[in-house]
Motif scaffolding. Structure first.
Motif, mmCIF file in Angstrom:
data_model
loop_
_atom_site.group_PDB
_atom_site.id
_atom_site.type_symbol
_atom_site.label_atom_id
_atom_site.label_comp_id
_atom_site.label_asym_id
_atom_site.label_seq_id
_atom_site.Cartn_x
_atom_site.Cartn_y
_atom_site.Cartn_z
ATOM 1 N N ARG A 145 0.824 -1.206 0.000
ATOM 2 C CA ARG A 145 0.000 0.000 0.000
ATOM 3 C C ARG A 145 0.861 1.260 0.000
ATOM 4 O O ARG A 145 0.615 2.207 -0.746
ATOM 5 N N GLN A 149 0.718 3.134 -3.760
ATOM 6 C CA GLN A 149 -0.338 4.125 -3.776
ATOM 7 C C GLN A 149 0.207 5.546 -3.735
ATOM 8 O O GLN A 149 1.299 5.794 -3.222
ATOM 9 N N GLN A 153 -4.228 8.406 -1.998
ATOM 10 C CA GLN A 153 -4.757 7.064 -1.774
ATOM 11 C C GLN A 153 -4.376 6.541 -0.394
ATOM 12 O O GLN A 153 -5.193 5.940 0.309
ATOM 13 N N GLN A 157 -7.201 5.566 2.420
ATOM 14 C CA GLN A 157 -7.292 4.226 2.995
ATOM 15 C C GLN A 157 -7.016 4.231 4.493
ATOM 16 O O GLN A 157 -7.656 3.511 5.264
ATOM 17 N N ILE A 224 -11.055 6.433 -4.606
ATOM 18 C CA ILE A 224 -9.988 7.325 -5.094
ATOM 19 C C ILE A 224 -8.864 6.509 -5.710
ATOM 20 O O ILE A 224 -8.385 5.533 -5.127
ATOM 21 N N SER A 225 -8.436 6.923 -6.910
ATOM 22 C CA SER A 225 -7.354 6.187 -7.589
ATOM 23 C C SER A 225 -6.386 7.176 -8.195
ATOM 24 O O SER A 225 -6.592 8.379 -8.153
#
Length: 225
Positions: A145, A149, A153, A157, A224-225
């Motif tokens: 992560r 990311q 992001q 998260q 969200i990306s």
């Protein structure tokens, strides 16, 4: 408050949940309560790692110090989570510093005694191996992560993973640490986190009130990306 914990205070932690009552009673006899004020240190890097800990209330910060004295936060440890247990298998010295972020109650376990139980109990060793394997899998996911990311992001998260008070379609979250500490944990600069908060607020996804964040659109934040 009793100086030694009751079995019920720690039996659900991942290291202990598969142990029988007799073993748990032996561990409890060698454990003790610790209380720390906000900012109080628990141990320093390279101190002998003769104990590991379970947070019962409050939050602990694990961190490293750069040569210029700047803190690099490695992990925030919340209630009902163990930490420093891996030191038993890593040469016996703590690899990081630990301090309380807020008033915190801990259970301190005798690492040497626990190692002695392992040496004499194959079933306990296998249970521990399975539990720690699950823990390592979770940490690998966390590393993925952090490395794959974007900053937005990561924060989205992180925010969604925090305990929240839910009401209708919103979530109200009390940040467990300062924004500077959270930025360090997520591997971003404090000013970058400030920009992320502004961006998410401008997009109508969150509201920020001091140390409280209201997630207005959890589903949209998660996409969200």
């Amino acid at each position: 408050m009793p100086t030694t914990p009751d079995i019920k205070d720690f039996r659900l932690a991942y290291l202990f949940r598969d142990l029988d009552r007799e073993l748990l009673a032996q561990i409890a006899e060698r454990a003790c309560w610790r209380e720390l004020d906000a900012g109080a240190p628990l141990f320093a890097k390279n101190d002998p790692g003769n104990r590991f800990y379970l947070v019962k209330t409050g939050t602990m910060k694990l961190f490293l110090l750069a040569e210029d004295g700047q803190e690099h936060v490695m992990e925030l440890i919340g209630r009902e989570h163990l930490f420093a247990e891996a030191v038993m298998f890593m040469g016996g010295r703590y690899p990081v510093h630990a301090a309380a972020l807020e008033p915190t109650r801990l259970i301190a376990f005798d690492a040497g005694f626990f190692m002695g139980l392992l040496r004499g109990n194959t079933d306990l060793c296998l249970a521990l191996l399975a539990a720690m394997s699950r823990r390592v899998h979770g940490l690998v996911t966390e590393i993925d992560r952090l490395t794959l990311q974007t900053g937005v992001q990561r924060f989205a998260q992180y925010l969604l993973a925090q305990p929240a008070q839910k009401s209708a379609d919103t979530r109200t979250i009390r940040l467990p640490a300062s924004k500077q500490t959270i930025a360090s944990l997520l591997g971003i600069q404090p000013e970058t986190l400030s920009r992320i908060l502004s961006k998410l607020r401008d997009e109508g996804l969150i509201e920020v009130n001091a140390e409280t964040v209201v997630v207005l659109k959890p589903d949209a934040l998660g996409r969200i990306s």
